[in-house]
Design a protein around this motif. Structure first.
Motif, PDB file in Angstrom:
ATOM      1  N   PRO A  93      42.805 -65.742  18.331  1.00 53.24           N
ATOM      2  CA  PRO A  93      42.769 -66.651  19.483  1.00 53.24           C
ATOM      3  C   PRO A  93      43.961 -66.431  20.407  1.00 53.24           C
ATOM      4  CG  PRO A  93      43.517 -67.811  17.523  1.00 53.24           C
ATOM      5  CD  PRO A  93      43.053 -66.463  17.082  1.00 53.24           C
ATOM      6  N   PRO A  94      43.735 -66.582  21.697  1.00 60.03           N
ATOM      7  CA  PRO A  94      44.812 -66.376  22.664  1.00 60.03           C
ATOM      8  C   PRO A  94      45.692 -67.599  22.817  1.00 60.03           C
ATOM      9  CG  PRO A  94      42.790 -66.917  23.807  1.00 60.03           C
ATOM     10  CD  PRO A  94      42.457 -66.869  22.336  1.00 60.03           C
ATOM     11  N   ASP A  95      45.478 -68.628  21.963  1.00 59.24           N
ATOM     12  CA  ASP A  95      46.199 -69.889  22.106  1.00 59.24           C
ATOM     13  C   ASP A  95      47.705 -69.682  22.037  1.00 59.24           C
ATOM     14  OD1 ASP A  95      43.738 -71.478  20.023  1.00 59.24           O
ATOM     15  OD2 ASP A  95      43.761 -71.240  22.194  1.00 59.24           O
ATOM     16  N   GLU A  96      48.428 -70.487  22.805  1.00 60.30           N
ATOM     17  CA  GLU A  96      49.868 -70.532  22.676  1.00 60.30           C
ATOM     18  C   GLU A  96      50.203 -71.279  21.384  1.00 60.30           C
ATOM     19  OE1 GLU A  96      51.674 -72.267  26.043  1.00 60.30           O
ATOM     20  OE2 GLU A  96      51.074 -70.656  27.411  1.00 60.30           O
ATOM     21  N   PRO A  97      51.384 -71.044  20.835  1.00 61.75           N
ATOM     22  CA  PRO A  97      51.763 -71.755  19.609  1.00 61.75           C
ATOM     23  C   PRO A  97      51.624 -73.271  19.725  1.00 61.75           C
ATOM     24  CG  PRO A  97      53.291 -69.968  20.002  1.00 61.75           C
ATOM     25  CD  PRO A  97      52.379 -70.007  21.194  1.00 61.75           C
ATOM     26  N   ALA A  98      51.949 -73.841  20.883  1.00 68.58           N
ATOM     27  CA  ALA A  98      51.825 -75.295  21.052  1.00 68.58           C
ATOM     28  C   ALA A  98      50.379 -75.748  20.904  1.00 68.58           C
ATOM     29  CB  ALA A  98      52.382 -75.707  22.411  1.00 68.58           C
ATOM     30  N   ASP A  99      49.430 -74.936  21.384  1.00 61.63           N
ATOM     31  CA  ASP A  99      48.017 -75.288  21.260  1.00 61.63           C
ATOM     32  C   ASP A  99      47.562 -75.217  19.802  1.00 61.63           C
ATOM     33  OD1 ASP A  99      47.766 -75.604  24.031  1.00 61.63           O
ATOM     34  OD2 ASP A  99      47.389 -73.462  24.306  1.00 61.63           O
ATOM     35  N   ILE A 100      48.039 -74.192  19.097  1.00 63.00           N
ATOM     36  CA  ILE A 100      47.671 -74.059  17.685  1.00 63.00           C
ATOM     37  C   ILE A 100      48.239 -75.230  16.880  1.00 63.00           C
ATOM     38  CG2 ILE A 100      47.891 -72.625  15.617  1.00 63.00           C
ATOM     39  CD1 ILE A 100      48.112 -70.188  17.437  1.00 63.00           C
ATOM     40  N   VAL A 101      49.492 -75.586  17.144  1.00 65.56           N
ATOM     41  CA  VAL A 101      50.113 -76.711  16.438  1.00 65.56           C
ATOM     42  C   VAL A 101      49.356 -78.001  16.727  1.00 65.56           C
ATOM     43  CG1 VAL A 101      52.185 -78.143  16.265  1.00 65.56           C
ATOM     44  CG2 VAL A 101      52.391 -75.658  16.326  1.00 65.56           C
ATOM     45  N   ALA A 102      48.920 -78.182  17.961  1.00 64.03           N
ATOM     46  CA  ALA A 102      48.156 -79.382  18.318  1.00 64.03           C
ATOM     47  C   ALA A 102      46.863 -79.452  17.507  1.00 64.03           C
ATOM     48  CB  ALA A 102      47.862 -79.392  19.814  1.00 64.03           C
ATOM     49  N   ASP A 103      46.214 -78.299  17.323  1.00 61.61           N
ATOM     50  CA  ASP A 103      44.979 -78.278  16.521  1.00 61.61           C
ATOM     51  C   ASP A 103      45.274 -78.605  15.049  1.00 61.61           C
ATOM     52  OD1 ASP A 103      43.486 -77.613  18.726  1.00 61.61           O
ATOM     53  OD2 ASP A 103      43.494 -75.462  18.323  1.00 61.61           O
ATOM     54  N   ARG A 128      65.679 -82.931  16.570  1.00 65.90           N
ATOM     55  CA  ARG A 128      65.132 -82.725  15.231  1.00 65.90           C
ATOM     56  C   ARG A 128      63.714 -82.178  15.290  1.00 65.90           C
ATOM     57  NH1 ARG A 128      67.190 -87.701  11.362  1.00 65.90           N
ATOM     58  NH2 ARG A 128      69.433 -87.363  11.660  1.00 65.90           N
ATOM     59  N   ARG A 129      62.964 -82.652  16.269  1.00 69.88           N
ATOM     60  CA  ARG A 129      61.607 -82.109  16.433  1.00 69.88           C
ATOM     61  C   ARG A 129      61.662 -80.639  16.842  1.00 69.88           C
ATOM     62  NH1 ARG A 129      59.099 -85.347  20.719  1.00 69.88           N
ATOM     63  NH2 ARG A 129      60.982 -86.603  20.870  1.00 69.88           N
ATOM     64  N   GLU A 130      62.636 -80.280  17.647  1.00 71.09           N
ATOM     65  CA  GLU A 130      62.753 -78.876  18.067  1.00 71.09           C
ATOM     66  C   GLU A 130      63.155 -77.985  16.894  1.00 71.09           C
ATOM     67  OE1 GLU A 130      65.351 -78.886  21.430  1.00 71.09           O
ATOM     68  OE2 GLU A 130      63.705 -79.259  22.862  1.00 71.09           O
ATOM     69  N   ALA A 131      63.913 -78.528  15.933  1.00 66.11           N
ATOM     70  CA  ALA A 131      64.246 -77.749  14.732  1.00 66.11           C
ATOM     71  C   ALA A 131      62.981 -77.431  13.948  1.00 66.11           C
ATOM     72  CB  ALA A 131      65.239 -78.527  13.868  1.00 66.11           C
ATOM     73  N   VAL A 132      62.082 -78.417  13.856  1.00 70.53           N
ATOM     74  CA  VAL A 132      60.792 -78.181  13.199  1.00 70.53           C
ATOM     75  C   VAL A 132      59.959 -77.208  14.023  1.00 70.53           C
ATOM     76  CG1 VAL A 132      58.637 -79.266  12.442  1.00 70.53           C
ATOM     77  CG2 VAL A 132      60.817 -80.469  12.156  1.00 70.53           C
ATOM     78  N   ALA A 133      59.951 -77.427  15.330  1.00 69.65           N
ATOM     79  CA  ALA A 133      59.129 -76.604  16.223  1.00 69.65           C
ATOM     80  C   ALA A 133      59.542 -75.140  16.182  1.00 69.65           C
ATOM     81  CB  ALA A 133      59.236 -77.137  17.649  1.00 69.65           C
ATOM     82  N   GLU A 134      60.836 -74.878  16.020  1.00 70.04           N
ATOM     83  CA  GLU A 134      61.301 -73.488  15.979  1.00 70.04           C
ATOM     84  C   GLU A 134      60.736 -72.754  14.777  1.00 70.04           C
ATOM     85  OE1 GLU A 134      65.506 -71.065  15.589  1.00 70.04           O
ATOM     86  OE2 GLU A 134      65.475 -72.987  16.685  1.00 70.04           O
ATOM     87  N   VAL A 135      60.690 -73.436  13.636  1.00 73.15           N
ATOM     88  CA  VAL A 135      60.109 -72.819  12.433  1.00 73.15           C
ATOM     89  C   VAL A 135      58.625 -72.532  12.643  1.00 73.15           C
ATOM     90  CG1 VAL A 135      59.607 -73.158   9.986  1.00 73.15           C
ATOM     91  CG2 VAL A 135      61.790 -73.940  10.935  1.00 73.15           C
ATOM     92  N   LEU A 136      57.912 -73.509  13.194  1.00 71.00           N
ATOM     93  CA  LEU A 136      56.480 -73.330  13.429  1.00 71.00           C
ATOM     94  C   LEU A 136      56.234 -72.207  14.434  1.00 71.00           C
ATOM     95  CD1 LEU A 136      55.403 -77.094  13.683  1.00 71.00           C
ATOM     96  CD2 LEU A 136      55.348 -75.594  11.681  1.00 71.00           C
ATOM     97  N   LEU A 137      57.068 -72.145  15.455  1.00 69.95           N
ATOM     98  CA  LEU A 137      56.910 -71.101  16.469  1.00 69.95           C
ATOM     99  C   LEU A 137      57.057 -69.712  15.861  1.00 69.95           C
ATOM    100  CD1 LEU A 137      56.655 -70.403  19.538  1.00 69.95           C
ATOM    101  CD2 LEU A 137      59.156 -70.459  19.613  1.00 69.95           C
ATOM    102  N   ARG A 138      58.050 -69.532  15.013  1.00 73.94           N
ATOM    103  CA  ARG A 138      58.257 -68.227  14.396  1.00 73.94           C
ATOM    104  C   ARG A 138      57.066 -67.854  13.496  1.00 73.94           C
ATOM    105  NH1 ARG A 138      63.114 -65.784  14.548  1.00 73.94           N
ATOM    106  NH2 ARG A 138      64.794 -66.893  15.613  1.00 73.94           N
ATOM    107  N   ASN A 139      56.488 -68.845  12.850  1.00 68.88           N
ATOM    108  CA  ASN A 139      55.334 -68.559  11.986  1.00 68.88           C
ATOM    109  C   ASN A 139      54.104 -68.153  12.782  1.00 68.88           C
ATOM    110  OD1 ASN A 139      56.813 -69.193   9.699  1.00 68.88           O
ATOM    111  ND2 ASN A 139      56.090 -71.315   9.606  1.00 68.88           N
ATOM    112  N   LEU A 140      53.937 -68.734  13.976  1.00 70.50           N
ATOM    113  CA  LEU A 140      52.703 -68.551  14.738  1.00 70.50           C
ATOM    114  C   LEU A 140      52.797 -67.481  15.823  1.00 70.50           C
ATOM    115  CD1 LEU A 140      51.812 -72.327  15.170  1.00 70.50           C
ATOM    116  CD2 LEU A 140      50.634 -70.685  13.693  1.00 70.50           C
ATOM    117  N   ASP A 141      53.996 -67.128  16.220  1.00 71.79           N
ATOM    118  CA  ASP A 141      54.166 -66.172  17.320  1.00 71.79           C
ATOM    119  C   ASP A 141      54.064 -64.743  16.796  1.00 71.79           C
ATOM    120  OD1 ASP A 141      54.749 -65.122  19.846  1.00 71.79           O
ATOM    121  OD2 ASP A 141      56.915 -65.167  19.462  1.00 71.79           O
ATOM    122  N   TYR A 142      52.842 -64.346  16.434  1.00 71.35           N
ATOM    123  CA  TYR A 142      52.651 -63.037  15.799  1.00 71.35           C
ATOM    124  C   TYR A 142      52.861 -61.872  16.759  1.00 71.35           C
ATOM    125  CZ  TYR A 142      47.992 -63.240  17.961  1.00 71.35           C
ATOM    126  OH  TYR A 142      46.952 -63.333  18.848  1.00 71.35           O
TER     127      TYR A 142
END
Length: 337
Positions: free
Chosen positions: A95-105, A151-165
């Motif tokens: 999917p071409p989704d941005e990481p924010a879109d994937i996290v929202a799903d 604190r949310r951005e600390a979580v978001a950074e981890v998620l971003l690294r996982n999803l930004d393939y």
């Protein structure tokens, strides 16, 4: 609401000691922005109709659950899609989704798993009341400084690294020694930078510097209408339609045919230069019943213009004043004859 006593952000996995840690600050912020509404949704849906528990009562526990869930799902999300693509030639592309879109799903999946019986069997999910309660609870958490943006951005950074393939939103460079890492981080395109325009507090990654500069509301620019002033972009529209010397205005004789848009600072000169033309345009209106030719009107205008004893000023635009002068001239001419 109980305030959090500790940061429940997931601990980052140990990576190579000399890996660059920079991420796209804007992308991280986008991911962080969807976390609080997602948590509010899970809290509201899990306590709908419950007289013994409130959304605030379950917020701390659900936050930890949601962070753990997102961390686990984000780690396997891309690999599962790759496996699916390999197993089935007809499987759709990643999917071409941005990481924010994937996290929202993923957050939507988590919130759905927390719905209680009332939420599942009633029309609660589609009700306007539900949306209002979610918005209200988001506001309550923000007011109580629950799960602050850093604190949310600390979580978001981890998620971003996982999803930004595709490595479009974080730096994946790794180095053999600390010196190489330090040298790289000083020029990394994902390094955070501050806007250089006075008054702007926005932080962004260096790769977005050119784009931000092109839209920054605090950047000082030459006036769009070419006046000598230097104006902040956010004030440009107001300046151009209010105080700008070069703003276009209608000629005072617009209603009688002079349709040229004139810069405000040149309006007086325009009236002075076009005095004869303006007067010729006005005279037929003053004497609508008079059947004189255009040449007659021109001669009258030229005579008035050349008569230095008359105070014919460029600002003389009232037809009643012009009419008074003409009638006086005609009266004097009749008496002399």
């Amino acid at each position: 609401m109980d305030l959090p006593v500790s940061d429940l952000a997931p601990i980052k996995d140990a990576v190579a000691s000399f890996s660059c840690s920079h991420c796209d600050a804007e992308a991280v912020h986008k991911v962080a922005q969807v976390l609080l509404p997602g948590l509010a949704t899970a809290c509201i849906d899990s306590t709908a109709g419950d007289f013994f528990r409130t959304p605030a009562f379950v917020a701390v526990d659900l936050r930890k659950e949601m962070v753990d869930y997102l961390n686990l799902r984000s780690e396997t999300y891309i690999s599962n899609l790759l496996l699916l693509a390999q197993a089935s030639p007809d499987a759709p592309d990643l999917p071409p989704d941005e990481p924010a879109d994937i996290v929202a799903d993923l957050i939507e999946d988590f919130a759905a798993s927390k719905r209680n019986i009332l939420s599942r069997v009633s029309g609660w999910i589609l009700s306007d009341s539900r949306e209002d309660k979610i918005d209200e609870f988001v506001h309550e958490m923000e007011t109580n400084r629950f799960w602050m943006i850093d604190r949310r951005e600390a979580v978001a950074e981890v998620l971003l690294r996982n999803l930004d393939y595709k490595n479009e939103s974080h730096c994946s460079m790794r180095f053999e020694d600390e010196g190489q890492l330090v040298e790289h981080m000083g020029g990394c395109t994902f390094r955070p930078v501050d806007c250089a325009n006075e008054g702007c507090k926005v932080k962004f990654s260096a790769l977005h510097a050119e784009h931000h500069d092109s839209v920054c509301a605090y950047k000082v620019l030459p006036c769009d209408q070419k006046c000598p002033e230097m104006i902040m972009r956010r004030e440009m529209d107001r300046h151009c339609v209010t105080v700008c010397r070069m703003k276009l205005m209608n000629c005072p004789f617009y209603q009688v045919g002079c349709r040229l848009p004139i810069p405000q600072c040149m309006l007086e000169q325009h009236c002075r230069d076009q005095l004869q033309t303006h007067m010729i345009s006005v005279l037929p209106l003053v004497h609508r019943g008079d059947e004189r030719s255009e040449d007659d009107w021109r001669e009258r205008a030229e005579a008035l213009e050349k008569d230095s004893s008359r105070a014919i000023l460029p600002g003389l635009v009232m037809t009643c004043q012009i009419s008074s002068i003409i009638k006086h001239d005609e009266h004097m001419k009749n008496e002399n004859s």
